[in-house]
Design a protein around this motif. Sequence first.
Motif, PDB file in Angstrom:
ATOM      1  N   THR A   1      11.488   4.787  -6.173  1.00  0.00           N
ATOM      2  CA  THR A   1      12.553   5.663  -5.667  1.00  0.00           C
ATOM      3  C   THR A   1      13.365   4.941  -4.602  1.00  0.00           C
ATOM      4  O   THR A   1      14.599   4.970  -4.620  1.00  0.00           O
ATOM      5  N   HIS A   2      12.683   4.267  -3.683  1.00  0.00           N
ATOM      6  CA  HIS A   2      13.386   3.516  -2.642  1.00  0.00           C
ATOM      7  C   HIS A   2      14.295   2.451  -3.250  1.00  0.00           C
ATOM      8  O   HIS A   2      15.460   2.304  -2.853  1.00  0.00           O
ATOM      9  N   LEU A   3      13.780   1.715  -4.230  1.00  0.00           N
ATOM     10  CA  LEU A   3      14.590   0.648  -4.825  1.00  0.00           C
ATOM     11  C   LEU A   3      15.794   1.198  -5.586  1.00  0.00           C
ATOM     12  O   LEU A   3      16.865   0.583  -5.580  1.00  0.00           O
TER      13      LEU A   3
ATOM     14  N   GLN B   1       0.825  -1.206   0.000  1.00  0.00           N
ATOM     15  CA  GLN B   1       0.000   0.000   0.000  1.00  0.00           C
ATOM     16  C   GLN B   1       0.860   1.257   0.000  1.00  0.00           C
ATOM     17  O   GLN B   1       0.651   2.186   0.772  1.00  0.00           O
ATOM     18  N   LYS B   2       1.847   1.256  -0.900  1.00  0.00           N
ATOM     19  CA  LYS B   2       2.776   2.381  -1.049  1.00  0.00           C
ATOM     20  C   LYS B   2       2.581   2.994  -2.427  1.00  0.00           C
ATOM     21  O   LYS B   2       2.306   2.267  -3.393  1.00  0.00           O
ATOM     22  N   PRO B   3       2.763   4.283  -2.549  1.00  0.00           N
ATOM     23  CA  PRO B   3       2.734   4.869  -3.897  1.00  0.00           C
ATOM     24  C   PRO B   3       3.836   4.243  -4.760  1.00  0.00           C
ATOM     25  O   PRO B   3       4.974   4.062  -4.304  1.00  0.00           O
ATOM     26  N   PHE B   4       3.489   3.912  -5.993  1.00  0.00           N
ATOM     27  CA  PHE B   4       4.437   3.267  -6.903  1.00  0.00           C
ATOM     28  C   PHE B   4       5.727   4.073  -7.036  1.00  0.00           C
ATOM     29  O   PHE B   4       6.828   3.519  -6.937  1.00  0.00           O
ATOM     30  N   GLY B   5       5.619   5.365  -7.245  1.00  0.00           N
ATOM     31  CA  GLY B   5       6.809   6.209  -7.403  1.00  0.00           C
ATOM     32  C   GLY B   5       7.702   6.198  -6.181  1.00  0.00           C
ATOM     33  O   GLY B   5       8.932   6.204  -6.300  1.00  0.00           O
ATOM     34  N   ASP B   6       7.107   6.175  -4.994  1.00  0.00           N
ATOM     35  CA  ASP B   6       7.904   6.120  -3.763  1.00  0.00           C
ATOM     36  C   ASP B   6       8.648   4.795  -3.665  1.00  0.00           C
ATOM     37  O   ASP B   6       9.815   4.754  -3.263  1.00  0.00           O
TER      38      ASP B   6
ATOM     39  N   ALA C   1      17.124   7.862   5.729  1.00  0.00           N
ATOM     40  CA  ALA C   1      17.533   9.274   5.779  1.00  0.00           C
ATOM     41  C   ALA C   1      17.457   9.922   4.388  1.00  0.00           C
ATOM     42  O   ALA C   1      16.988  11.059   4.254  1.00  0.00           O
ATOM     43  N   ILE C   2      17.915   9.218   3.371  1.00  0.00           N
ATOM     44  CA  ILE C   2      17.856   9.753   2.001  1.00  0.00           C
ATOM     45  C   ILE C   2      16.403   9.937   1.576  1.00  0.00           C
ATOM     46  O   ILE C   2      16.034  10.989   1.027  1.00  0.00           O
ATOM     47  N   LEU C   3      15.580   8.936   1.814  1.00  0.00           N
ATOM     48  CA  LEU C   3      14.172   9.024   1.429  1.00  0.00           C
ATOM     49  C   LEU C   3      13.486  10.176   2.153  1.00  0.00           C
ATOM     50  O   LEU C   3      12.641  10.863   1.563  1.00  0.00           O
ATOM     51  N   ALA C   4      13.857  10.428   3.394  1.00  0.00           N
ATOM     52  CA  ALA C   4      13.273  11.552   4.139  1.00  0.00           C
ATOM     53  C   ALA C   4      13.589  12.878   3.452  1.00  0.00           C
ATOM     54  O   ALA C   4      12.739  13.778   3.415  1.00  0.00           O
ATOM     55  N   THR C   5      14.793  13.002   2.873  1.00  0.00           N
ATOM     56  CA  THR C   5      15.136  14.244   2.168  1.00  0.00           C
ATOM     57  C   THR C   5      14.260  14.436   0.938  1.00  0.00           C
ATOM     58  O   THR C   5      14.130  15.548   0.441  1.00  0.00           O
ATOM     59  N   LEU C   6      13.661  13.342   0.453  1.00  0.00           N
ATOM     60  CA  LEU C   6      12.785  13.390  -0.718  1.00  0.00           C
ATOM     61  C   LEU C   6      11.303  13.405  -0.329  1.00  0.00           C
ATOM     62  O   LEU C   6      10.430  13.320  -1.206  1.00  0.00           O
ATOM     63  N   GLY C   7      11.033  13.476   0.971  1.00  0.00           N
ATOM     64  CA  GLY C   7       9.654  13.503   1.432  1.00  0.00           C
ATOM     65  C   GLY C   7       8.958  12.156   1.390  1.00  0.00           C
ATOM     66  O   GLY C   7       7.734  12.077   1.332  1.00  0.00           O
ATOM     67  N   ILE C   8       9.741  11.077   1.436  1.00  0.00           N
ATOM     68  CA  ILE C   8       9.192   9.715   1.386  1.00  0.00           C
ATOM     69  C   ILE C   8       9.373   9.077   2.758  1.00  0.00           C
ATOM     70  O   ILE C   8      10.468   9.087   3.326  1.00  0.00           O
ATOM     71  N   SER C   9       8.296   8.519   3.281  1.00  0.00           N
ATOM     72  CA  SER C   9       8.331   7.937   4.615  1.00  0.00           C
ATOM     73  C   SER C   9       9.155   6.650   4.647  1.00  0.00           C
ATOM     74  O   SER C   9       9.407   6.021   3.632  1.00  0.00           O
ATOM     75  N   ASP C  10       9.517   6.262   5.853  1.00  0.00           N
ATOM     76  CA  ASP C  10      10.325   5.077   6.114  1.00  0.00           C
ATOM     77  C   ASP C  10       9.643   3.833   5.545  1.00  0.00           C
ATOM     78  O   ASP C  10       8.573   3.444   6.002  1.00  0.00           O
ATOM     79  N   PRO C  11      10.254   3.183   4.539  1.00  0.00           N
ATOM     80  CA  PRO C  11       9.626   2.020   3.928  1.00  0.00           C
ATOM     81  C   PRO C  11       9.687   0.766   4.800  1.00  0.00           C
ATOM     82  O   PRO C  11       9.008  -0.219   4.524  1.00  0.00           O
TER      83      PRO C  11
END
Length: 164
Positions: A121-123, A113-118, A151-161
């Motif tokens: 980006t994580h991968l 239940q995660k946005p596809f783009g997020d 930490a990197i994802l947080a800089t992009l506004g993406i929550s902890d996967p």
Amino acid sequence: MGVDVISEDSRWNAAGLEPLAERAAAATLAYLELDPELWDISLLGCDDARIASLNAEFRTKPVPTNVLSWPSGDRAAASPGAQPAAPRPGMDAELGDIAISYDTCAREAEEGQKPFGDHVTHLVVHAVLHLLGYDHKTGQDAALMEGIEVAILATLGISDPYHS
């Protein structure tokens, strides 16, 4: 910096793989204090059949996976949980290659239940870290790598996967 994206599956074009990958790679390099303009990465956007073939060829695992990476050099840390050696500007400009499967990414995003783009980006962040010598073979290495990813994802506004 250049992320050279080759898309074998047209669904990646519609999903905006190139800008997602460029943003993720640039954020990863910048977080690690590496100038994104100095490094090149090749990325193949494919489907499950292609990534299963690559996984079989390079890892003897004939099943689809979400992402694979092939570093251009050995940058592994000297001991578990340690930082890998940074690539050398001008010497290691080509960091390596990444392949990512649309089918598996879409399925995982939906299941989680995660946005596809997020998720993509994580991968890509995860794969770029592999190109830079990070790994998750030991608990210490996994903790280091996951902490950096978060930490990197947080800089992009993406929550902890790793924590819903």
